[in-house]
Design a protein around this motif. Structure first.
Motif, PDB file in Angstrom:
ATOM      1  N   LEU A 410      32.041  11.908  19.818  1.00 15.55           N
ATOM      2  CA  LEU A 410      32.124  11.651  21.258  1.00 15.55           C
ATOM      3  C   LEU A 410      33.189  10.613  21.577  1.00 15.55           C
ATOM      4  O   LEU A 410      33.876  10.704  22.590  1.00 15.55           O
ATOM      5  CB  LEU A 410      30.764  11.179  21.782  1.00 15.55           C
ATOM      6  N   SER A 411      33.316   9.648  20.696  1.00 13.22           N
ATOM      7  CA  SER A 411      34.383   8.667  20.891  1.00 13.22           C
ATOM      8  C   SER A 411      35.727   9.366  20.846  1.00 13.22           C
ATOM      9  O   SER A 411      36.628   9.085  21.631  1.00 13.22           O
ATOM     10  CB  SER A 411      34.275   7.604  19.803  1.00 13.22           C
ATOM     11  N   SER A 412      35.845  10.305  19.945  1.00 12.48           N
ATOM     12  CA  SER A 412      37.092  11.046  19.803  1.00 12.48           C
ATOM     13  C   SER A 412      37.321  11.983  20.988  1.00 12.48           C
ATOM     14  O   SER A 412      38.445  12.190  21.429  1.00 12.48           O
ATOM     15  CB  SER A 412      37.045  11.829  18.492  1.00 12.48           C
ATOM     16  N   VAL A 413      36.232  12.543  21.501  1.00 11.49           N
ATOM     17  CA  VAL A 413      36.333  13.434  22.665  1.00 11.49           C
ATOM     18  C   VAL A 413      36.788  12.653  23.896  1.00 11.49           C
ATOM     19  O   VAL A 413      37.392  13.214  24.805  1.00 11.49           O
ATOM     20  CB  VAL A 413      34.959  14.095  22.933  1.00 11.49           C
ATOM     21  N   ALA A 472      37.547  18.580  23.537  1.00 13.19           N
ATOM     22  CA  ALA A 472      36.114  18.865  23.527  1.00 13.19           C
ATOM     23  C   ALA A 472      35.843  20.141  22.750  1.00 13.19           C
ATOM     24  O   ALA A 472      34.872  20.236  22.002  1.00 13.19           O
ATOM     25  CB  ALA A 472      35.591  18.996  24.950  1.00 13.19           C
ATOM     26  N   VAL A 473      36.740  21.119  22.889  1.00 11.55           N
ATOM     27  CA  VAL A 473      36.499  22.405  22.231  1.00 11.55           C
ATOM     28  C   VAL A 473      36.487  22.246  20.715  1.00 11.55           C
ATOM     29  O   VAL A 473      35.515  22.595  20.047  1.00 11.55           O
ATOM     30  CB  VAL A 473      37.557  23.447  22.653  1.00 11.55           C
ATOM     31  N   TYR A 474      37.566  21.659  20.158  1.00 12.66           N
ATOM     32  CA  TYR A 474      37.598  21.676  18.687  1.00 12.66           C
ATOM     33  C   TYR A 474      36.559  20.739  18.087  1.00 12.66           C
ATOM     34  O   TYR A 474      35.983  21.031  17.041  1.00 12.66           O
ATOM     35  CB  TYR A 474      39.008  21.428  18.139  1.00 12.66           C
ATOM     36  N   LEU A 475      36.305  19.621  18.744  1.00 11.19           N
ATOM     37  CA  LEU A 475      35.336  18.708  18.155  1.00 11.19           C
ATOM     38  C   LEU A 475      33.921  19.268  18.236  1.00 11.19           C
ATOM     39  O   LEU A 475      33.133  19.121  17.302  1.00 11.19           O
ATOM     40  CB  LEU A 475      35.423  17.341  18.827  1.00 11.19           C
ATOM     41  N   LEU A 476      33.621  19.928  19.362  1.00 14.52           N
ATOM     42  CA  LEU A 476      32.281  20.493  19.468  1.00 14.52           C
ATOM     43  C   LEU A 476      32.122  21.675  18.524  1.00 14.52           C
ATOM     44  O   LEU A 476      31.043  21.881  17.957  1.00 14.52           O
ATOM     45  CB  LEU A 476      31.981  20.906  20.907  1.00 14.52           C
ATOM     46  N   ILE A 477      33.192  22.452  18.354  1.00 12.78           N
ATOM     47  CA  ILE A 477      33.119  23.548  17.386  1.00 12.78           C
ATOM     48  C   ILE A 477      32.818  22.975  16.004  1.00 12.78           C
ATOM     49  O   ILE A 477      31.934  23.444  15.288  1.00 12.78           O
ATOM     50  CB  ILE A 477      34.441  24.347  17.351  1.00 12.78           C
ATOM     51  N   MET A 478      33.563  21.920  15.666  1.00  8.24           N
ATOM     52  CA  MET A 478      33.349  21.318  14.358  1.00  8.24           C
ATOM     53  C   MET A 478      31.917  20.826  14.222  1.00  8.24           C
ATOM     54  O   MET A 478      31.236  21.098  13.242  1.00  8.24           O
ATOM     55  CB  MET A 478      34.304  20.146  14.164  1.00  8.24           C
ATOM     56  N   TYR A 479      31.462  20.117  15.243  1.00  6.29           N
ATOM     57  CA  TYR A 479      30.132  19.536  15.167  1.00  6.29           C
ATOM     58  C   TYR A 479      29.078  20.625  15.078  1.00  6.29           C
ATOM     59  O   TYR A 479      28.150  20.566  14.263  1.00  6.29           O
ATOM     60  CB  TYR A 479      29.869  18.652  16.383  1.00  6.29           C
ATOM     61  N   ARG A 481      29.370  23.768  14.045  1.00 11.11           N
ATOM     62  CA  ARG A 481      29.341  24.535  12.801  1.00 11.11           C
ATOM     63  C   ARG A 481      28.766  23.719  11.662  1.00 11.11           C
ATOM     64  O   ARG A 481      28.244  24.257  10.699  1.00 11.11           O
ATOM     65  CB  ARG A 481      30.755  24.979  12.440  1.00 11.11           C
ATOM     66  N   THR A 482      28.914  22.405  11.756  1.00 12.90           N
ATOM     67  CA  THR A 482      28.401  21.579  10.683  1.00 12.90           C
ATOM     68  C   THR A 482      26.907  21.325  10.842  1.00 12.90           C
ATOM     69  O   THR A 482      26.145  21.449   9.896  1.00 12.90           O
ATOM     70  CB  THR A 482      29.134  20.222  10.674  1.00 12.90           C
ATOM     71  N   PHE A 483      26.519  20.966  12.043  1.00 18.93           N
ATOM     72  CA  PHE A 483      25.165  20.416  12.200  1.00 18.93           C
ATOM     73  C   PHE A 483      24.173  21.370  12.842  1.00 18.93           C
ATOM     74  O   PHE A 483      22.988  21.249  12.623  1.00 18.93           O
ATOM     75  CB  PHE A 483      25.238  19.132  13.021  1.00 18.93           C
ATOM     76  N   PHE A 484      24.661  22.262  13.684  1.00 16.88           N
ATOM     77  CA  PHE A 484      23.731  23.113  14.405  1.00 16.88           C
ATOM     78  C   PHE A 484      23.592  24.466  13.721  1.00 16.88           C
ATOM     79  O   PHE A 484      24.217  24.729  12.719  1.00 16.88           O
ATOM     80  CB  PHE A 484      24.196  23.288  15.852  1.00 16.88           C
TER      81      PHE A 484
ATOM     82  N   GLY B 253      25.059  25.382  24.873  1.00 13.56           N
ATOM     83  CA  GLY B 253      25.338  23.979  25.156  1.00 13.56           C
ATOM     84  C   GLY B 253      26.824  23.703  25.176  1.00 13.56           C
ATOM     85  O   GLY B 253      27.346  23.034  26.069  1.00 13.56           O
ATOM     86  N   LYS B 254      27.511  24.264  24.191  1.00 13.44           N
ATOM     87  CA  LYS B 254      28.955  24.047  24.099  1.00 13.44           C
ATOM     88  C   LYS B 254      29.651  24.639  25.312  1.00 13.44           C
ATOM     89  O   LYS B 254      30.558  24.037  25.893  1.00 13.44           O
ATOM     90  CB  LYS B 254      29.468  24.695  22.822  1.00 13.44           C
ATOM     91  N   LYS B 255      29.182  25.827  25.698  1.00 14.03           N
ATOM     92  CA  LYS B 255      29.778  26.491  26.859  1.00 14.03           C
ATOM     93  C   LYS B 255      29.648  25.608  28.089  1.00 14.03           C
ATOM     94  O   LYS B 255      30.596  25.426  28.859  1.00 14.03           O
ATOM     95  CB  LYS B 255      29.060  27.819  27.069  1.00 14.03           C
ATOM     96  N   ALA B 256      28.463  25.030  28.258  1.00 13.58           N
ATOM     97  CA  ALA B 256      28.233  24.153  29.398  1.00 13.58           C
ATOM     98  C   ALA B 256      29.174  22.961  29.352  1.00 13.58           C
ATOM     99  O   ALA B 256      29.791  22.584  30.346  1.00 13.58           O
ATOM    100  CB  ALA B 256      26.783  23.677  29.419  1.00 13.58           C
ATOM    101  N   PHE B 257      29.295  22.381  28.189  1.00 13.74           N
ATOM    102  CA  PHE B 257      30.117  21.177  28.073  1.00 13.74           C
ATOM    103  C   PHE B 257      31.576  21.483  28.363  1.00 13.74           C
ATOM    104  O   PHE B 257      32.255  20.756  29.078  1.00 13.74           O
ATOM    105  CB  PHE B 257      29.973  20.564  26.678  1.00 13.74           C
TER     106      PHE B 257
END
Lengths: 596, 829
Positions: A410-413, A472-479, A481-484, B253-257
């Motif tokens: 989130l800091s990076s985002v 936001a896209v690449y960091l959330l994708i990374m997060y 795929r790793t955690f969810f 969730g990602k889509k929303a964000f």
């Protein structure tokens, strides 16, 4: 007490002693001790009372027989190669102070994350790490171009070994590429430095009656430049400026000079990545702020638009390439390209918001990206893979790890309330109002004009801001795929969550992200003098001409109000008055800045 | 109390931190902590509201502040007529500073912190609560200092938002305590991430308070992105589960964000534009500058920059408030647990966009272009989303589209200048929509995560309390007299109609769209009421066993409402006979909200409709100093109206001035239109009853097979293929682009340029290596060649020397010599 000298050389000297004296398994303790000692010394230098953060007063010092006034504090100077006007001179101002504090902190993380990860040749490894630190600290503190160059090269060698020996599969290719790439820049820099030695006082083509002082002293160069004024054209200074800039831009790295970075990052051991991303890239930004812009303001202004556009490309390009990476480390590496693009954008916006934002962004990137690399290193140590496809659902097995990584992400985002936001916010704000002189390339001879570039600040800010979405896209994708998702790989179910050594590291960085994000006041106070100092030499080349003022006012009043209904309330007159007023203000401001 | 308003976000943030750090061992306690904290904030919010209310001048008709009574009715000693606001306005226009000062002194217009307001009172009352300087850059852009304070601001608008957010929030938190646990064989089992859930929920509340309270763009932006983050976390709460055939919950969730981020991109740029021109991010300062008449021309009425800035800010609002073009995230946001949907996607977060527009009504009123865009986007979204709602089968999905549609109404209100009416719809909507969502949650909970209304039926007798709540709320949203939705929606429709009386036919079209939407709303809400509760059940019966239990509806191709939380362990629906009413914790919340849905409408009954029973338009009068400011300013400055009727925001609708007298006195028309609205809504409900009440789906299925209807059905069922188009364009198209960029990076930049240079050097090296082949003859040859070249060079040099010897050579000037010479030259002159 030669405090800065101690700070610079303690790592390499004590590191050498520790490597010789301690058994291989114990060297890490020695390294940790050295890192802590060094950090304490840095903190003492910074906050022990000897250093004034207000940065207002200058002191007079004697350099090679003449007296100059210098803004640098804690200065130490020892005669060295007098016949070439080279002296061992180190000193600090706010910019370098901030950088060495960051470097001091990150070294500890560098040691801690190598605690179990380095399993062979520990002695050599920790010595390399310490030598690297000396190079970095020296680079930030050197006030002599020759000395600066030596430290600059010193950074290269240990990292070459670190990637080459302790790296992963493709390490030889990566390290060769890294070294050769950087060497190209270094050679150019060396040539530029020699050019500067021979041409001091004429950087910007100022043909004045000046004593030529051939010197490698940065302080003398700055003083001479200031004396000479900057009335010349950019052409005379274009070569050395570009040569220096190229060296720094490779380090930053600025598109299209970035391709060494993903390789080096991917192959480097965690400590290498942390130091590389956290602090080494900053030497590039530091160099631009310290040398390129103040020494060659004319050239900087005329090239500004080109670099602004390159940085915008870097922001978007880095983000887009990050989205489709499958290797986490590569992803973070490309995100660095994007984030460091913001730094260049901020610098070349030539206003206080942009410059302060850029300096802050360097610090923020040091925190968030180091955090991400540390996090990647932790999972790599457990699974020996960095492939996104090998993860998924880790939030279940590693909740603490997931939570702390989330903060770094989130800091990076750039989530407001965390540190990353403030840097990006100010840089974008600054770029939206990149100095009005950049609105059009100022004359036909300017470099930017010759490249067919003019500056549309709205477009720049708008384009750069898309980096915020892509981030936001690449960091959330990374997060994600790793955690969810479900736990795709069975054996990941047995992974152990973080141990105190590990969550301690991420916890400190996360806390720093929150504190800077919510209460950055002190930090901004420290950054302000640094930003002012970098911008001061630009006052002359950026001086507004009536044409610029007019174009700016025109931009603000693009559309006159549609003819209002009957009672117009004398509004237009008031507006006109206002326009004139601000016009005067601008002209006045320009004059004021000049007379400083 | 206003001075302590920072307690609201702080308390919730602390609750979030406790739950977050203690998630391993808090257990059931986590829910109590969060709900307790929320209840405390409700009490504080209520106190804040009361304080604002008591401070506020009653600008309405006949409800003057005590001190103002002397002036009520007739002209006062200064010769001014009318209400406080009217008198103020008149004095303002006349430039009568002394009278303004008198009013200020009389009404104690002071900040909570004790300093007097430096601008006039129309900016609203309340308090500015500075906490600390967040960041400060002197001379940030050369001519503007950037100073951003971490500061909160309370006025009528924010106090209303605080009030209903904390109220609905508290109820949702309480409800969640019941919802997030299951009963197995008599003992209750907490959901796996119980504490984590409440931590997110509390963090969400903290962010929402920050959003509402922020006194400037930057602080509001913390909350703005904060709620986005929390919704990301909450939607993806079941992060290891599948939401539909296509999406994981985490994907939703990602889509929303990301959709929100696109909006935030606009918000940020709009914010920068304003700072660029006006040098501040503070709401009140911006508004003061804009209404001072000293703003740059481009920030005046119809100015280019104000239009650009408001449009960009509106992009932000479309993201957060789920409007075209960014609404696509909201229907998928239903992947989160139901209380989340109720809180975030109905009552609070999605109203943030409305809040921002109401907060910035002066800016929006200054740009008729933007207002028109807002109205069109709002009207269109209302219609488009309502149309999708007609055929959906997931009960939460229906409610989600209905939320999008209702938000469209609110934006329509904003777009025609009826800011207070829009906010009032936010207010009523918060109650009945939260009630609907929570009642739906109650059903879903009771049916073990069955969300398909086609697989319900006959629940009326099994879940009477839930039915009562859902029924009342349905009547409210459908706009049946005298439930809450009737009052708020009718106000919006009437305002839209008023806008069209200015002569612009666009508003007439928008009005018709609004009425159509109302009809559809009544139908699909009636459908979502009748299908689960009435008729004979379509659920399985106990005797049938579980053998051929159906799950998912892949036959529909789009799997939109395949909400099977497969891993939940409850993927076998329960038989009809075993359905039980939800726990009292949940039903009490439902009934509270249902009662509220019936009553809150009476807070804003317009004069034309109240028949003298109720004080008219209380809500609007309370908000008027904030929400009508833009209308008043534009009316007075742009159209020269010296005395406008204060309470109606529709004074300037759609850039046209509507005679305030019409707005006040056309009672009969307003009454007629209200009756018309009710008839339309009743027809919609009746149609739903007629089609579905038997419990047999044949009738509706046959209808859907009719030629024209079937294609319409397909459009509605597939939600206009909006998602698919975005998917193709931005997701798959985007990926293709990124892949191309990566290819470019690998092949051109790295492969061709970087390695190309490297290979070139190697190539040269290889060529030169050939010379070093160890053959003495070659070395000898090279040596001879070298010697020859050397000699040649000397020969040429010698020849030149001999040739040039006669010519006198000019000395080579060094730069310095040249410079000195020039200087000497100057001196000699």
């Amino acid at each position: 007490m030669p405090l800065l000298t101690l700070i610079i050389f303690i790592p390499i000297v004590l590191g050498a002693i520790a490597s010789f004296a301690l058994p291989a398994k114990q060297v890490k303790w020695g390294a940790l001790g050295i890192a802590i000692l060094d950090l304490l010394l840095i903190l003492f230098a910074a906050f022990g009372g000897g250093y004034k953060w207000s940065g207002a007063e200058k002191i007079d010092v004697e350099i090679f027989g003449s007296t100059y006034s210098t803004p640098f504090q804690l200065r130490e100077s020892i005669a060295w190669l007098d016949q070439f006007q080279i002296a061992y001179t180190v000193g600090a101002d706010n910019l370098s102070m901030l950088m060495i504090v960051l470097a001091g902190v990150l070294l500890i993380f560098g040691v801690l994350c190598s605690w179990n990860a380095i399993e062979h040749r520990e002695k050599e490894f920790f010595f390399c790490l310490m030598a690297l630190q000396t190079g970095i600290l020296g680079t930030f503190l050197a006030l002599d171009m020759f000395l600066f160059y030596m430290f600059w090269e010193l950074m290269l060698i240990p990292l070459y070994f670190m990637v080459g020996i302790w790296g992963s599969k493709n390490r030889i290719y990566a390290t060769m590429k890294f070294v050769l790439y950087t060497l190209v820049g270094s050679v150019l820099m060396l040539i530029a430095i020699i050019w500067m030695y021979y041409n001091n006082g004429f950087f910007n083509g100022a043909m004045r009656d000046l004593e030529i002082v051939r010197t490698y002293s940065y302080e003398v160069m700055m003083a001479t430049q200031h004396q000479a004024g900057t009335t010349g054209t950019f052409a005379s200074s274009l070569f050395p400026f570009l040569a220096l800039f190229l060296a720094f831009a490779i380090k930053v790295p600025l598109f299209p000079l970035h391709t060494w970075l993903p390789d080096a990052h991917t192959e480097a051991p965690t400590a290498g990545s942390v130091i590389l991303a956290g602090i080494l890239l900053k030497t590039g930004g530091y160099g631009i702020i310290r040398f390129c812009v103040p020494l060659f303001p004319e050239a900087a202004v005329s090239c500004g638009p080109v670099f602004i556009w390159l940085s915008v490309i870097a922001i978007i390009y880095g983000a887009m390439t990050a989205i489709v990476q499958t290797d986490i480390k590569r992803l973070v590496a490309y995100s660095s390209v994007s984030h460091m693009g913001f730094v260049i954008l901020g610098i070349f916006s030539f206003n206080s918001a942009g410059m302060s934002g850029a300096i802050l962004q360097m610090i923020n990137h040091g925190i968030s990206t180091s955090g991400l690399f540390l996090a990647v290193g932790m999972i790599y140590e457990r699974t020996h893979t960095r492939n996104l496809a090998d993860f998924g659902g880790l939030a279940k097995t590693l909740p603490v790890y997931a939570a702390l990584t989330m903060v770094m992400v989130l800091s990076s985002v750039g989530l407001p309330g965390l540190n990353g936001f403030l840097g990006e916010f100010n840089i974008l704000l600054g770029s939206m109002n990149a100095h009005p002189i950049l609105l059009q390339a100022q004359d036909e001879s300017s470099f930017a004009a010759s490249m067919g570039m003019t500056q549309y600040t709205w477009l720049v800010a708008g384009a750069a801001a898309t980096g915020v979405i892509l981030g936001a896209v690449y960091l959330l994708i990374m997060y994600q795929r790793t955690f969810f998702g479900p736990l795709d790989v069975e054996k990941n179910g047995d992974l152990k969550d973080l141990e105190p050594r590990e969550w301690g590291q991420l916890g400190v960085l996360a806390a720093a992200a929150v504190v800077i994000g919510l209460a950055p006041g002190t930090l901004f106070n420290a950054i302000q003098p640094a930003s002012d100092a970098a911008l001061a030499p630009l006052a002359k080349p950026l001086q507004l001409t009536p044409a610029h003022i007019a174009s700016r006012e025109a931009a603000k009043a693009v559309a006159a109000p549609v003819a209002p209904a009957e009672p117009a309330h004398a509004e237009p007159a008031a507006t006109e008055q206002h326009g004139e007023d601000s016009g005067h203000d601008h002209a006045h401001e320009g004059e004021g800045a000049h007379s400083h | 109390m206003i001075d302590y308003v920072w307690l609201l976000p702080l308390i919730m943030a602390i609750a979030a931190a406790i739950n977050g750090f203690g998630c391993r061992f808090l257990g059931k306690l986590a829910g109590y902590i969060a709900a307790g904290a929320m209840a405390v904030t409700f009490i504080i919010a209520a106190a804040v509201f009361l304080q604002v209310k008591n401070n506020a001048p009653h600008v309405g008709h006949g409800h003057e502040h005590a001190a103002g009574d002397a002036h009520h009715g007739g002209a006062d000693s200064h010769g001014y007529h009318g209400t406080l606001l009217e008198r103020w306005n008149a004095a303002d226009i006349a430039g009568d500073a002394s009278y303004k000062a008198a009013i200020k002194a009389e009404h104690h217009f002071v900040k909570a912190s004790g300093q007097p307001w430096d601008t006039d009172f129309r900016e609203g009352l309340g308090g500015y609560v500075p906490l600390w300087t967040w960041f400060e850059i002197p001379g940030a852009l050369g001519d503007h200092d950037l100073k951003v304070e971490m500061a909160f601001h309370v006025d009528q608008l924010s106090s209303i938002f605080l009030l209903f957010i904390s109220f609905v929030g508290t109820l949702v938190f309480v409800y969640a305590n019941g919802y997030m646990k299951e009963h197995h064989d008599g003992h209750e089992v907490l959901d796996e991430g119980f504490a984590r859930f409440f931590s997110y929920l509390a963090l969400f509340a903290a962010s929402m308070y920050t959003l509402i309270l922020g006194a400037n763009f930057a602080v509001m932006f913390i909350g703005w992105e904060g709620v986005g983050l929390c919704s990301y976390l909450l939607i993806g709460y079941y992060f290891d589960r599948r939401f539909s055939a296509k999406l994981m919950c985490a994907d939703a969730g990602k889509k929303a964000f990301v959709a929100n981020r696109v909006g935030d991109f606009g918000l940020m740029l709009g914010m920068f534009l304003l700072f660029w021109g006006l040098g501040t991010l503070d709401f009140q300062t911006i508004i003061s500058i804009l209404t001072s008449g000293e703003a740059p021309a481009a920030f005046g009425y119809s100015g280019a920059i104000i239009t650009a800035a408001t449009l960009l800010l509106f992009l932000g609002a479309t993201g957060k408030s789920a409007q075209i073009p960014l609404f696509v995230w909201l229907p998928d946001a239903m992947a989160g647990p139901t209380p989340v949907s109720a809180l975030i996607h109905a009552a609070t977060m999605v109203t943030a966009g409305i809040y921002m527009l109401a907060r910035l009504n002066v800016l929006y009123m200054l740009s008729p272009t933007t207002m028109l865009v807002v109205a069109i986007v709002g009207g269109l979204t209302a219609l488009v989303a309502a149309f999708v709602g007609l055929t959906q089968r997931g009960i939460k999905k229906i409610l989600a589209y209905s939320t999008v549609s209702q938000l469209g109404y609110m934006f329509l209100a904003m777009g025609v200048g009826a800011f207070a009416a829009g906010v009032f719809h936010v207010f009523t909507h918060a109650f009945f929509k939260a009630c609907l969502f929570l009642a739906a949650g109650s059903i879903i909970h009771a049916l073990h995560h069955e969300e398909d209304v086609f697989k319900m039926g006959g629940l009326k007798s099994k879940m009477p309390l839930t039915f009562a709540a859902y029924g009342l709320a349905t009547l409210a949203i459908a706009g049946i007299f005298p439930f809450a939705g009737f009052w708020s929606k009718d106000e919006i429709l009437y305002m839209t109609y008023l806008a069209s009386t200015g002569g612009d036919k666009v508003y007439l079209v928008l009005y018709i769209m609004g009425v159509l939407t109302a009809a559809m709303t009544a139908f699909y809400m009636g459908r979502s009421l009748v299908l689960p509760f009435f008729g004979k059940t379509r659920m399985e019966h106990e005797a049938h066993g579980h053998d051929h239990h159906h799950h998912g509806h892949d036959d529909h191709g789009h799997g939109q409402d395949d909400h099977g939380h497969d891993d939940h362990g409850h993927h076998h629906g329960i038989p009809y006979e075993k359905v039980k009413e939800s726990s009292p914790v949940m039903t009490s919340v439902l009934l509270t909200l249902a009662v509220a849905s019936c009553l809150v409408g009476f807070l804003n009954v317009p004069k034309a409709l109240n028949m003298g029973f109720l004080p008219d338009s209380v809500f609007h009068h309370f908000l008027a100093p904030v929400t009508d400011r833009g209308a008043l300013y534009v009316a007075s400055q742009q159209f020269g109206f010296a005395e406008t009727t204060a309470p109606y925001g529709a004074d300037v609708v759609g850039g046209n001035i509507v005679d305030g007298v019409v707005a006040e006195h056309s009672s009969s028309k307003e009454q007629l239109m209200a009756v018309f609205s009710v008839i339309v809504a009743a027809l919609g409900l009746f149609l739903a009853w007629w089609l579905y009440s038997s419990g047999d789906l044949k009738k509706s299925e046959n209808l859907a097979r009719k030629p024209l209807l079937s294609s319409l059905w397909s459009v509605s069922w597939n939600a206009w293929w909006w998602d698919d188009i975005y998917d193709a364009l931005f997701v798959r198209g985007g990926m293709r682009l990124y892949d191309a960029v990566l290819w470019f990076d690998k092949t051109i930049i790295d492969g061709f340029l970087v390695l190309g240079v490297g290979n070139l050097c190697r190539r040269i090296g290889v060529e030169f290596r050939r010379l070093q082949n160890g053959q003495v003859q070659v070395y000898g040859l090279v040596m001879v060649l070298g010697v020859c070249l050397f000699l040649l060079y000397f020969a040429i040099g010698l020849a030149q020397f001999l040739g040039d010897a006669k010519v006198t050579q000019k000395p080579q000037n060094s730069r310095r010599v040249g410079a000195v010479a020039a200087q000497v030259d100057v001196v000699n002159r």
